[in-house]
Motif scaffolding. Sequence first.
Motif, PDB file in Angstrom:
ATOM      1  N   THR A   1      44.472  43.204  44.528  1.00 23.56           N
ATOM      2  CA  THR A   1      45.399  42.479  43.672  1.00 23.56           C
ATOM      3  C   THR A   1      46.338  41.636  44.514  1.00 23.56           C
ATOM      4  OG1 THR A   1      45.343  44.240  42.025  1.00 23.56           O
ATOM      5  CG2 THR A   1      47.187  42.695  41.919  1.00 23.56           C
TER       6      THR A   1
ATOM      7  N   MET B   1      41.850  36.238  43.603  1.00 24.95           N
ATOM      8  CA  MET B   1      42.390  36.001  42.267  1.00 24.95           C
ATOM      9  C   MET B   1      41.287  35.842  41.229  1.00 24.95           C
ATOM     10  SD  MET B   1      45.640  33.432  42.661  1.00 24.95           S
ATOM     11  CE  MET B   1      47.198  33.985  43.372  1.00 24.95           C
ATOM     12  N   LYS B   2      41.559  36.291  40.028  1.00 29.80           N
ATOM     13  CA  LYS B   2      40.657  36.075  38.912  1.00 29.80           C
ATOM     14  C   LYS B   2      40.813  34.642  38.412  1.00 29.80           C
ATOM     15  CE  LYS B   2      40.743  40.890  37.374  1.00 29.80           C
ATOM     16  NZ  LYS B   2      41.034  41.821  36.251  1.00 29.80           N
TER      17      LYS B   2
ATOM     18  N   ASP C   1      41.359  33.487  35.578  1.00 29.40           N
ATOM     19  CA  ASP C   1      42.399  33.264  34.576  1.00 29.40           C
ATOM     20  C   ASP C   1      43.811  33.498  35.121  1.00 29.40           C
ATOM     21  OD1 ASP C   1      42.228  35.985  34.877  1.00 29.40           O
ATOM     22  OD2 ASP C   1      42.110  36.449  32.736  1.00 29.40           O
ATOM     23  N   ASP C   2      43.927  33.703  36.422  1.00 27.14           N
ATOM     24  CA  ASP C   2      45.247  33.879  37.034  1.00 27.14           C
ATOM     25  C   ASP C   2      45.964  32.524  37.052  1.00 27.14           C
ATOM     26  OD1 ASP C   2      47.453  34.228  38.878  1.00 27.14           O
ATOM     27  OD2 ASP C   2      46.426  36.008  39.641  1.00 27.14           O
ATOM     28  N   LYS C   3      47.128  32.460  36.418  1.00 22.98           N
ATOM     29  CA  LYS C   3      47.845  31.197  36.286  1.00 22.98           C
ATOM     30  C   LYS C   3      48.318  30.635  37.623  1.00 22.98           C
ATOM     31  CE  LYS C   3      49.410  32.115  31.562  1.00 22.98           C
ATOM     32  NZ  LYS C   3      50.593  32.256  30.659  1.00 22.98           N
ATOM     33  N   ARG C   4      48.394  31.479  38.644  1.00 23.07           N
ATOM     34  CA  ARG C   4      48.842  31.029  39.954  1.00 23.07           C
ATOM     35  C   ARG C   4      47.739  30.314  40.730  1.00 23.07           C
ATOM     36  NH1 ARG C   4      50.709  36.759  42.137  1.00 23.07           N
ATOM     37  NH2 ARG C   4      48.625  37.164  41.293  1.00 23.07           N
TER      38      ARG C   4
END
Length: 223
Positions: free
Chosen positions: A27, A59-60, A62-65
């Motif tokens: 994570t 990161m996935k 859909d991670d906004k970052r």
Amino acid sequence: MKRIVPYIILVACYAAGFAQQPNPAPTVTDDDFQKVLVAVSNEDWDNAVALSSKFMKQMKDDDKRLVRLRYIYLYAAAGMVTNGKMEFDDFAKSTKELVGKQVEFPYRPITLECRGAFNFICPSNEKQDRATVAASNKTGTSILAFEYTQLKASFDFAHHEDEAASISGTIDAIVPNPNKSRFLVMRLFITNGIINLKNKPSKQISTRANKSLDASGGSVFLN
């Protein structure tokens, strides 16, 4: 005994299947992401590239970052080119996978006086549906990218002059400088662009107070 043997085989298969389960992906914490922001803000290009490359893989989708991290990687890699720590061919190879991906730029002020303006969002050729940015390092001694954005809709640049905004969109093309001059690293083309205004309490005075040709709006990564 005949009943015990199938039971043993079943338990063994179950254990083997459990052992083969992949470990959960690491994570990326907010502290991890903060390290990237600090590195790129300090123009610690090597560290910013290493961290952003590592975290992009973790990161996935859909991670906004992630959209911000992609731009940081691209921006910092260009910084490494200007410092002579990355060759143009390596830059092209390491960034080609970003084409077609969504990105988000750091916050920069909007200006109508674009001649010589580094790190400002400007209307392109007085067209209200196009924006351009000359993204440079802090000293303005190297242009990391000329960024050209085709907006989804027209934008009233004059009404929002001096306001801070971030551009988001899709990378259409990354074109390294064919002359391989480290003064200018690349041209970046963005489609489906949106200008996202930053909330502010009141009208700000011009961030280009003296309107000088070498004034820089800066790139606010930490906000």
